[in-house]
Design a protein around this motif. Structure first.
Motif, PDB file in Angstrom:
ATOM      1  N   THR A 288       0.822  -1.215   0.000  1.00 27.08           N
ATOM      2  CA  THR A 288       0.000   0.000   0.000  1.00 27.08           C
ATOM      3  C   THR A 288       0.852   1.260   0.000  1.00 27.08           C
ATOM      4  O   THR A 288       1.739   1.435   0.844  1.00 27.08           O
ATOM      5  CB  THR A 288      -0.927   0.007   1.235  1.00 27.08           C
TER       6      THR A 288
ATOM      7  N   GLN B 289       1.354   5.097   0.723  1.00 31.93           N
ATOM      8  CA  GLN B 289       0.826   6.115   1.635  1.00 31.93           C
ATOM      9  C   GLN B 289       0.819   7.447   0.897  1.00 31.93           C
ATOM     10  O   GLN B 289       1.865   7.904   0.425  1.00 31.93           O
ATOM     11  CB  GLN B 289       1.684   6.208   2.894  1.00 31.93           C
TER      12      GLN B 289
ATOM     13  N   GLU C 284      -6.202   6.213  -8.511  1.00 32.93           N
ATOM     14  CA  GLU C 284      -7.459   5.555  -8.852  1.00 32.93           C
ATOM     15  C   GLU C 284      -7.423   4.995 -10.267  1.00 32.93           C
ATOM     16  O   GLU C 284      -7.885   3.872 -10.524  1.00 32.93           O
ATOM     17  CB  GLU C 284      -8.625   6.534  -8.703  1.00 32.93           C
TER      18      GLU C 284
ATOM     19  N   ALA D  40      -5.496   1.898 -10.327  1.00 41.82           N
ATOM     20  CA  ALA D  40      -6.006   0.884  -9.399  1.00 41.82           C
ATOM     21  C   ALA D  40      -4.913   0.392  -8.449  1.00 41.82           C
ATOM     22  O   ALA D  40      -4.830  -0.795  -8.131  1.00 41.82           O
ATOM     23  CB  ALA D  40      -6.622  -0.284 -10.166  1.00 41.82           C
ATOM     24  N   LEU D  41      -4.081   1.331  -8.009  1.00 42.72           N
ATOM     25  CA  LEU D  41      -3.037   0.992  -7.056  1.00 42.72           C
ATOM     26  C   LEU D  41      -3.588   1.019  -5.630  1.00 42.72           C
ATOM     27  O   LEU D  41      -4.375   1.904  -5.287  1.00 42.72           O
ATOM     28  CB  LEU D  41      -1.880   1.986  -7.159  1.00 42.72           C
ATOM     29  N   PRO D  42      -3.188   0.098  -4.788  1.00 43.22           N
ATOM     30  CA  PRO D  42      -3.612   0.159  -3.389  1.00 43.22           C
ATOM     31  C   PRO D  42      -2.934   1.338  -2.691  1.00 43.22           C
ATOM     32  O   PRO D  42      -1.707   1.492  -2.771  1.00 43.22           O
ATOM     33  CB  PRO D  42      -3.140  -1.173  -2.809  1.00 43.22           C
ATOM     34  N   TYR D  43      -3.724   2.170  -2.041  1.00 42.51           N
ATOM     35  CA  TYR D  43      -3.149   3.329  -1.361  1.00 42.51           C
ATOM     36  C   TYR D  43      -3.998   3.715  -0.162  1.00 42.51           C
ATOM     37  O   TYR D  43      -5.186   3.400  -0.081  1.00 42.51           O
ATOM     38  CB  TYR D  43      -2.996   4.515  -2.313  1.00 42.51           C
ATOM     39  N   GLU D  44      -3.351   4.417   0.740  1.00 40.01           N
ATOM     40  CA  GLU D  44      -4.020   4.971   1.916  1.00 40.01           C
ATOM     41  C   GLU D  44      -3.890   6.484   1.850  1.00 40.01           C
ATOM     42  O   GLU D  44      -2.781   7.010   1.753  1.00 40.01           O
ATOM     43  CB  GLU D  44      -3.360   4.448   3.189  1.00 40.01           C
TER      44      GLU D  44
ATOM     45  N   ASP E 122       6.172   5.073  -0.964  1.00 40.80           N
ATOM     46  CA  ASP E 122       5.919   3.779  -1.605  1.00 40.80           C
ATOM     47  C   ASP E 122       6.872   2.760  -0.991  1.00 40.80           C
ATOM     48  O   ASP E 122       8.089   2.831  -1.207  1.00 40.80           O
ATOM     49  CB  ASP E 122       6.143   3.871  -3.113  1.00 40.80           C
TER      50      ASP E 122
ATOM     51  N   THR F  31       3.919   1.931 -13.101  1.00 46.28           N
ATOM     52  CA  THR F  31       2.823   1.122 -13.643  1.00 46.28           C
ATOM     53  C   THR F  31       2.889   0.937 -15.152  1.00 46.28           C
ATOM     54  O   THR F  31       2.214   0.058 -15.695  1.00 46.28           O
ATOM     55  CB  THR F  31       1.471   1.768 -13.309  1.00 46.28           C
TER      56      THR F  31
END
Length: 231
Positions: free
Chosen positions: A2, A4, A21, A24-28, A58, A83
Motif C-alpha cells: 500500500t 501512503q 485511482e 487501481a493501485l492500493p493506497y491509503e 511507496d 505502472t
C-alpha cells in the motif's frame, strides 16, 4: 504493498488521487490538514521539505526499496513509470506529455492559484493583482483551448498524466474569472475527463474533510507568517 498518500482535497492533491485511482493501485490517503498547519509537522517535513501536499511513501519503490516523493508532477511521473500507464512509451510522445505537465506545474497551476487568491481570499481587493491574474488565467485557458481544438486530449490522442494534472485546476474555473462559453474546446475536454469513474472517485478523496469556509487560523497557516518561519 500500500502506497501512503499524504494529501488534502486541493487540485494538487487530486492530481495524485486521480492517478492512483486510474492505475487501481492500493493506497491509503493520509490527511494533512493544511488549514490547521499540519504541513509544518516535523514528520511531514521529512518527506515533503517544501511543506506542501501531496507527498507519497511507496514501500515497494525502485529495486524493492521504499521511496518517498514530494511535488505532484514528480509523483505523477513516478507512478506512470511504476505502472507503465498514462505516459507514452515512444520518446516523442513521452516528451509531449512532459511538456504539458511542466506547463501545468510551472504556469497553469501557480497562476490560477494567484487568480483564486486575489479574487476570493485577499483581505482587500487589490485591483492591479485582481486584473493581472484574472487576465493571465484567461490567457492560459486560451492556450489550453487552442491545443484542445487540435487534439482530443492535451498531449494528443491519448489520455495521460498531463490531463490528470491540468483537470483539477479547472474545477474552480468560475472562481478564476473564467466563463466556459469562451473556451468551448477546453469545456468539451473538461466534461469528458470529469465523466471518468476514476476521476470521480479521485476528487472525492478526503473531500469530506475540507471546510467550506476558511477561518483566521487557516488563513494564517496558508497565507500568513507561519508559512515563512524557519524550520
Amino acid at each position: 504493498m500500500t502506497i501512503q498518500c499524504y494529501s488534502w482535497p486541493t487540485p494538487n492533491g487530486h492530481k495524485v488521487h486521480i492517478m492512483l485511482e486510474e492505475c487501481a493501485l492500493p493506497y491509503e490517503a493520509i490527511p494533512i490538514d493544511i488549514g490547521a498547519g499540519e504541513q509544518f509537522a516535523p514528520a511531514f517535513l521529512k518527506i515533503s521539505p517544501n511543506n506542501k501536499i501531496p507527498a507519497i511513501v511507496d514501500p515497494d519503490g525502485p529495486d524493492g526499496k521504499p521511496i518517498s516523493l514530494f511535488e505532484s508532477g514528480a509523483i505523477l511521473l513516478y507512478l506512470a513509470g511504476k505502472t507503465g500507464q498514462f505516459l507514452p512509451k515512444d520518446t516523442a510522445g513521452k516528451y509531449r506529455v512532459m511538456e504539458w505537465l511542466m506547463w501545468q506545474v510551472g504556469g497553469f497551476g501557480p497562476m490560477l492559484g494567484q487568480a483564486h487568491h486575489f479574487r476570493i481570499y485577499a483581505p482587500e481587493r487589490i485591483q492591479y493583482a485582481y486584473d493581472r491574474y484574472t487576465n493571465e488565467a484567461k490567457r492560459l485557458y486560451g492556450v489550453l483551448d487552442k491545443q484542445l481544438g487540435k487534439h482530443e486530449f492535451v498531449a494528443g490522442k491519448q489520455y495521460t498524466i498531463a490531463d490528470m494534472a491540468i483537470f483539477p485546476w479547472c474545477r474552480s474555473a468560475a472562481n478564476q474569472g473564467i466563463d466556459w462559453a469562451d473556451f468551448p474546446n477546453a469545456k468539451r475536454w473538461f466534461d469528458a475527463i470529469e465523466a471518468r469513474p476514476a476521476v470521480q472517485r479521485g476528487v472525492q478523496v478526503l473531500a469530506d474533510r475540507r471546510k467550506p469556509l476558511m477561518d483566521d487560523k487557516a488563513k494564517q497557516a496558508l497565507f500568513g507568517t507561519q508559512q515563512y518561519q524557519k524550520r
